[in-house]
Design an enzyme around this catalytic site. Structure first.
Site, PDB file in Angstrom:
ATOM      1  N   HIS A  31       0.871  -1.183   0.083  1.00  0.00           N
ATOM      2  CA  HIS A  31      -0.065   0.045   0.046  1.00  0.00           C
ATOM      3  C   HIS A  31       0.878   1.477   0.009  1.00  0.00           C
ATOM      4  O   HIS A  31       0.924   1.822  -0.889  1.00  0.00           O
ATOM      5  CB  HIS A  31      -0.965   0.060   1.219  1.00  0.00           C
ATOM      6  CG  HIS A  31      -1.884   1.138   1.279  1.00  0.00           C
ATOM      7  ND1 HIS A  31      -2.591   1.379   2.164  1.00  0.00           N
ATOM      8  CD2 HIS A  31      -2.260   2.012   0.260  1.00  0.00           C
ATOM      9  CE1 HIS A  31      -3.368   2.547   2.142  1.00  0.00           C
ATOM     10  NE2 HIS A  31      -3.056   3.003   0.843  1.00  0.00           N
TER      11      HIS A  31
ATOM     12  N   HIS B 162       1.716   5.106  -2.688  1.00  0.00           N
ATOM     13  CA  HIS B 162       1.732   6.418  -2.217  1.00  0.00           C
ATOM     14  C   HIS B 162       3.397   7.045  -2.284  1.00  0.00           C
ATOM     15  O   HIS B 162       3.189   8.009  -2.900  1.00  0.00           O
ATOM     16  CB  HIS B 162       1.282   6.432  -0.753  1.00  0.00           C
ATOM     17  CG  HIS B 162      -0.060   6.274  -0.311  1.00  0.00           C
ATOM     18  ND1 HIS B 162      -0.891   7.451  -0.148  1.00  0.00           N
ATOM     19  CD2 HIS B 162      -0.989   5.316  -0.384  1.00  0.00           C
ATOM     20  CE1 HIS B 162      -1.950   7.064   0.158  1.00  0.00           C
ATOM     21  NE2 HIS B 162      -2.277   5.842   0.069  1.00  0.00           N
TER      22      HIS B 162
ATOM     23  N   HIS C 146      -3.810   0.790  -6.551  1.00  0.00           N
ATOM     24  CA  HIS C 146      -4.296   1.652  -5.193  1.00  0.00           C
ATOM     25  C   HIS C 146      -5.523   1.254  -4.757  1.00  0.00           C
ATOM     26  O   HIS C 146      -5.763   0.952  -3.368  1.00  0.00           O
ATOM     27  CB  HIS C 146      -4.080   2.956  -5.312  1.00  0.00           C
ATOM     28  CG  HIS C 146      -4.276   3.987  -3.794  1.00  0.00           C
ATOM     29  ND1 HIS C 146      -5.569   4.435  -3.831  1.00  0.00           N
ATOM     30  CD2 HIS C 146      -3.691   3.848  -2.744  1.00  0.00           C
ATOM     31  CE1 HIS C 146      -5.499   4.762  -2.433  1.00  0.00           C
ATOM     32  NE2 HIS C 146      -4.625   4.420  -1.963  1.00  0.00           N
TER      33      HIS C 146
ATOM     34  N   ASN D  83      -6.382  -0.590  -0.983  1.00  0.00           N
ATOM     35  CA  ASN D  83      -6.904   0.429  -0.159  1.00  0.00           C
ATOM     36  C   ASN D  83      -8.335   0.285   0.394  1.00  0.00           C
ATOM     37  O   ASN D  83      -8.588   0.405   1.743  1.00  0.00           O
ATOM     38  CB  ASN D  83      -6.780   1.880  -0.591  1.00  0.00           C
ATOM     39  CG  ASN D  83      -6.897   2.718   0.330  1.00  0.00           C
ATOM     40  OD1 ASN D  83      -6.276   3.345   1.443  1.00  0.00           O
ATOM     41  ND2 ASN D  83      -8.133   3.676   0.107  1.00  0.00           N
TER      42      ASN D  83
ATOM     43  N   ILE E 244      -6.631   8.965  -0.989  1.00  0.00           N
ATOM     44  CA  ILE E 244      -6.919   8.834   0.584  1.00  0.00           C
ATOM     45  C   ILE E 244      -6.002   7.613   0.974  1.00  0.00           C
ATOM     46  O   ILE E 244      -5.565   6.815   0.036  1.00  0.00           O
ATOM     47  CB  ILE E 244      -8.343   8.341   0.784  1.00  0.00           C
ATOM     48  CG1 ILE E 244      -8.446   8.632   2.389  1.00  0.00           C
ATOM     49  CG2 ILE E 244      -8.772   7.373   0.213  1.00  0.00           C
ATOM     50  CD1 ILE E 244      -8.562   9.714   3.107  1.00  0.00           C
TER      51      ILE E 244
END
Length: 955
Positions: free
Chosen positions: A618, A623, A808, A812, A955
């Site tokens: 993740h 990110h 993602h 997520n 997010i």
């Protein structure tokens, strides 16, 4: 002491400086109404802040204004001049879509009232000038006279992030030529968000500017110890929504294109403040608290010691505190709050960090983020809420009924503590969204627990989740047995590579030999042994080592005749004396039998899997690796570059959420360190895995599947690969999305570039890719394709879309569905698996399930994890999903047609995925817990839905 005058800014043009010697003597600005207006103002550097522009375009036009002594009225050109139009000029009507700062963005209504009064008195205006594609007869940019936004002062104040339309009229000379850009100056005291400008031309033709950017006041106030200082911001330029390559830029726009990029790059000096739009790189030197007492140090990530992607530079300066554990480490960044440094921006008091202003959440996103964030017990997400929960936090769960009660009754909180330290936290915002009782927090029942009390603990469900659960991107085909060390760990320190034998797994292979099962692609492995073995001695002797228990695990799976991925052995290793002890656990041979030691082994494996998921699958692989792409795109590609237009949806909110994570989730003593096994070594481990395993080329979905042995090359199949098992929900849906993205991007790139030579000759593109490879990801030297053809550029852009979108989404938005019920995915374990014959073993055998619950969860651990994963799995109200874009993003009819076809294909895929989930022969589509695989459904509504693929890591 550096501070921001809030909630609104009193113009320093009307205030004498307390220390005139500290203020630059003059600043040249060109009048925005001049026929050859200045694009950028002269830069003024003051204190630690940088305003990087030092050039004007063109020079010497308009009047000079002193930055402090000039009156407010001097900021606005002569009103008579604004309307002194020539008789032969043509009127062009325009419509603006603007959002103002809002209550939920922490500006009080009085700030808007000041703007309105300034507007009514004629002391400040929002002014626009159109820019021609042609130069004037003197070789200078050709601009219209200034036009002022009509009735701005008469608009209503809204407590929400509403969009308002305003009219504006331009007077254009007959020989003006084609309109190519617009220059904007904000002479108000507050920033506004400019969504778009639409112009109605002769014959009814409409042309659009898709702006999507904050426009800050031309001056803003910073108060230093030595007085008040103002630095002027440059006028903003926005281009028509018609992309073009650098070499095709019209003569009248070339200098604007170059100067806009120059401003965005900055000079690499000075401290960033809220109104900046400057993008630059830095290492991860901001995770510790070097200025606290005692200091909390974390190693710097990025560079020679620990490779890592770069982040956005803040320029806060360096702490003098050295890291005694790593003497060669570069210095850490100063903390917010140290030596006069405070938060600058709309989230003061909650999120102390800098991101360029266009990377901030919009009003709706910010509001949703904070409202849900109020539920967090963790001091590192919302510091003022660390004492929110009441009751006995050391209590463990005694039964499944305790979890049912938790979801049904909620958790009592002390609301009197919620705002005592932070008036900016709106408790009512959360409770209005989530319930009426301000004394109780309610949690939805996670999907994995919703339809059965114990199905989550079945072996088949563990295997299914490796293919369709929270972390479906790590399972690999087994190629050798017993498995060998992936890092070549020395056996005299870590023991044998493995103690697994054929006898451990043969009873589960349906009559096949081990080699036959390997050859038939029926044996699979998830192997976390080596990275955790290296760090376990440090972890278990570290800050939380006396409270956490964990092993270095690997698990073996068999894909059986029924199409179920069954776990058949788990090997756990832990330090013991001067070496490591290895133990193998296997499941009962008869269905329905219970082996309590096997259930504990699964729990320990799941705890490591969840931690690896958060840190690597993740955080790192989406990110962290995406931020350099955001920075490079903003710095090197003009907003009218076709690749900028293609990629910009992939970056929405990413830098903002990453910056929030560095002060809330991955920082020292944050959520990850506090509640996951790796503790203070969490980010260091992610850096090691980045250096050992990450290359850009391997992130492309087909390459990733092939490298893990989960697919083989096959040009007759979609995306050019064939899966080795027929029921891998994540991969099956993901390949459809990859193929759709790849086809769309291929069509787009072929419209933008007529040849491979055009790709190689694109100076902005080549600078962009070179900066990503050599600066943003400077520590990774291999696995980079060259951007030297249309085909290679398609692969590059598709991989970026894949990471930001489907990858993602897959790792997520299922976090609460699977980890919101702690026994299914514990963040850490609290007990070792006992040796047979011990008192602990007797306790285990007398009540196996109670022992399991005591191993995986207490209230103190469960509540922070539940609130965190619920927050992270939310969709915002402003989410943009695959196949969705604002209608104004392009005016090219060929691109519009291609994107329409792509959007229709994405919509059709959702129906295909739904049909797959209804196929009873695909047992991994729902499994024992009856949780259908919806994580890659392209679209979703807001909230906690367990579906939806946004374009970006938002997010």
């Amino acid at each position: 002491m550096l501070s921001v005058r809030a909630p609104f800014r009193i113009s320093a043009h009307a205030v004498a400086p307390s220390n005139p010697c500290a203020t630059p003597s003059a600043c040249t600005r060109s009048s925005v109404c001049s026929k050859s207006s200045s694009l950028m103002g002269t830069a003024v550097q003051c204190g630690p802040h940088e305003n990087s522009m030092s050039q004007q375009l063109p020079q010497g036009y308009g009047k000079s204004l002193h930055p402090v002594r000039a009156s407010l009225r001097d900021l606005v050109p002569d009103p008579l001049h604004l309307f002194d139009h020539k008789k032969d000029q043509v009127q062009v009507e325009g419509e603006l879509l603007i959002s103002n700062r809002t209550v939920l963005d922490f500006d009080q209504p009085v700030a808007s009232l000041v703007d309105k009064n300034v507007d009514l008195l004629g002391l400040g205006k929002i002014q626009f000038q159109l820019v021609s594609e042609d130069l004037d007869k003197n070789g200078k940019p050709k601009l219209t006279e200034a036009a002022v936004v009509e009735n701005y002062a008469l608009s209503n104040i809204s407590p929400l992030a509403g969009q308002k339309k305003y009219r504006i009229n331009f007077q254009v000379d007959p020989d003006f030529g084609k309109i190519g850009a617009v220059v904007v100056r904000n002479s108000h005291l507050n920033e506004f968000f400019l969504h778009s400008l639409s112009l109605k031309l002769a014959g009814g033709k409409v042309v659009d500017f898709f702006c999507n950017s904050w426009v800050n006041p031309e001056s803003y106030e910073l108060q230093f110890r030595n007085g008040i200082n103002y630095t002027p911001l440059p006028d903003r330029v926005f281009f028509l929504n018609k992309a073009c390559l650098p070499e095709d830029t019209p003569a009248g726009l070339k200098a604007y294109r170059e100067e806009d990029l120059k401003y965005l790059k900055g000079t690499g000096k000075g401290m960033r403040v809220f109104s900046d739009r400057i993008y630059d790189y830095d290492v991860y030197n901001d995770l510790g608290k070097p200025d606290s007492y005692p200091p909390v140090m974390r190693p710097v990530l990025g560079g020679d010691n620990l490779p890592y992607p770069r982040r956005c530079r803040t320029g806060r300066g360096y702490s003098s505190t050295k890291n005694p554990a790593v003497p060669s480490d570069p210095p850490s960044e100063k903390e917010m709050g140290s030596e006069g440094i405070i938060a600058l921006g709309p989230l003061v008091g909650l999120m102390d960090f800098y991101v360029p202003c266009d990377e901030f959440f919009g009003g709706e996103k910010t509001s949703a983020f904070l409202a849900v964030g109020l539920k967090s017990v963790a001091h590192s997400i919302v510091p003022i809420l660390k004492d929110l929960f009441t009751g006995d936090r050391t209590a463990h769960f005694d039964s499944i009924q305790d979890f049912k009660d938790l979801y049904a009754k909620g958790v009592k909180i002390d609301t009197s503590q919620a705002t005592k330290d932070g008036p900016l936290v709106f408790v009512d915002s959360f409770f209005n969204a989530s319930g009426d009782d301000k004394g109780v927090l309610k949690f939805p029942v996670p999907q994995v627990f919703a339809k059965s009390d114990f199905a989550w603990n079945e072996d088949e469900e563990l295997g299914r989740q490796t293919l369709a659960g929270l972390n479906p991107v790590v399972i690999q085909a087994l190629t050798q047995y017993p498995p060998k060390s992936t890092l070549g760990l020395p056996e005299d320190v870590y023991g044998p590579n493995s103690v697994l034998t054929d006898e451990h797994i043969l009873p589960y292979l349906e009559g096949l030999s081990v080699q036959q099962a390997i050859d038939a692609k029926k044996l699979f492995i998830i192997d976390y042994h080596d990275p955790f073995a290296v760090y376990l001695p440090k972890i278990l002797s570290g800050k939380w080592g006396d409270k956490k228990r964990g092993y270095a695990p690997r698990a073996i799976f068999f894909y059986n005749k029924e199409g179920a991925m069954m776990p058949i052995a788990i090997e756990l290793s832990k330090p013991e004396g001067s070496t490591f002890k290895h133990t193998v656990y296997t499941p009962p041979l008869r269905k329905g039998d219970i082996n309590p030691y096997w259930n504990l082994a699964k729990a320990h494996f799941n705890a490591i899997d969840f931690g690896y998921h958060e840190l690597i699958s993740h955080w790192l692989r989406t990110h962290a690796v995406m931020e350099p792409f955001v920075i490079a795109t903003r710095r090197q590609l003009s907003t009218i570059h076709p690749i900028y237009s293609l990629l910009i949806p992939c970056f929405k909110n990413t830098m903002m959420i990453n910056a929030a994570a560095r002060v809330a989730l991955i920082n020292s003593n944050g959520i990850i360190e506090s509640y996951f096994l790796p503790g203070e070594y969490s980010m260091e481990m992610s850096a090691v895995m980045y250096g050992l395993t990450w290359t850009f080329e391997k992130q492309a979905l087909p390459n990733d599947l092939i490298s893990r042995g989960m697919a083989v090359p096959d040009e007759t199949e979609k995306a050019g690969v064939k899966l080795v098992i027929d029921d891998y929900p994540f991969a099956e849906d993901a390949l459809d999305l990859w193929a759709a993205l790849h086809d769309w991007i291929t069509e787009y790139v072929n419209i933008a570039y007529k040849s491979d030579e055009a790709v190689r000759g694109d100076t902005e593109l080549q600078a962009w890719w070179n900066e990503i490879v050599t600066v943003g990801h400077a520590d990774i030297k291999t696995g980079w394709p060259k951007a030297d053809s249309r085909a290679s550029l398609v692969d590059i852009c598709c991989t970026i879309h894949w990471i930001a979108g489907p990858h993602h989404a897959a790792v997520n938005f299922g976090q609460y569905s699977y980890a919101g019920f702690m026994p299914n995915k514990p963040s850490t374990c609290l007990r070792w698996i006992p040796d047979e014959g011990t008192a602990e073993a007797q306790e285990l055998e007398q009540n196996p399930f109670l022992y399991l619950l005591k191993t995986v969860a207490t209230e103190l651990i469960t509540l922070p994890i539940m609130t965190t994963v619920e927050l992270l799995a939310q969709h915002g109200t402003d989410e943009e999903y695959l196949g969705d874009r604002n209608d104004l993003w392009t005016s090219d009819p060929l691109v519009q047609q291609a994107f329409k076809k792509h959007s229709e294909r994405i919509a059709a895929l959702q129906s295909e995925f739904e049909q797959r989930n209804s196929d009873s022969t695909k047992r991994n589509r729902s499994g024992p817990t009856n949780v259908p695989y919806t994580l890659l459904y392209p679209h979703s509504g807001p909230g906690l839905t367990g579906r939806g693929v946004p374009n970006s890591i938002s997010i």
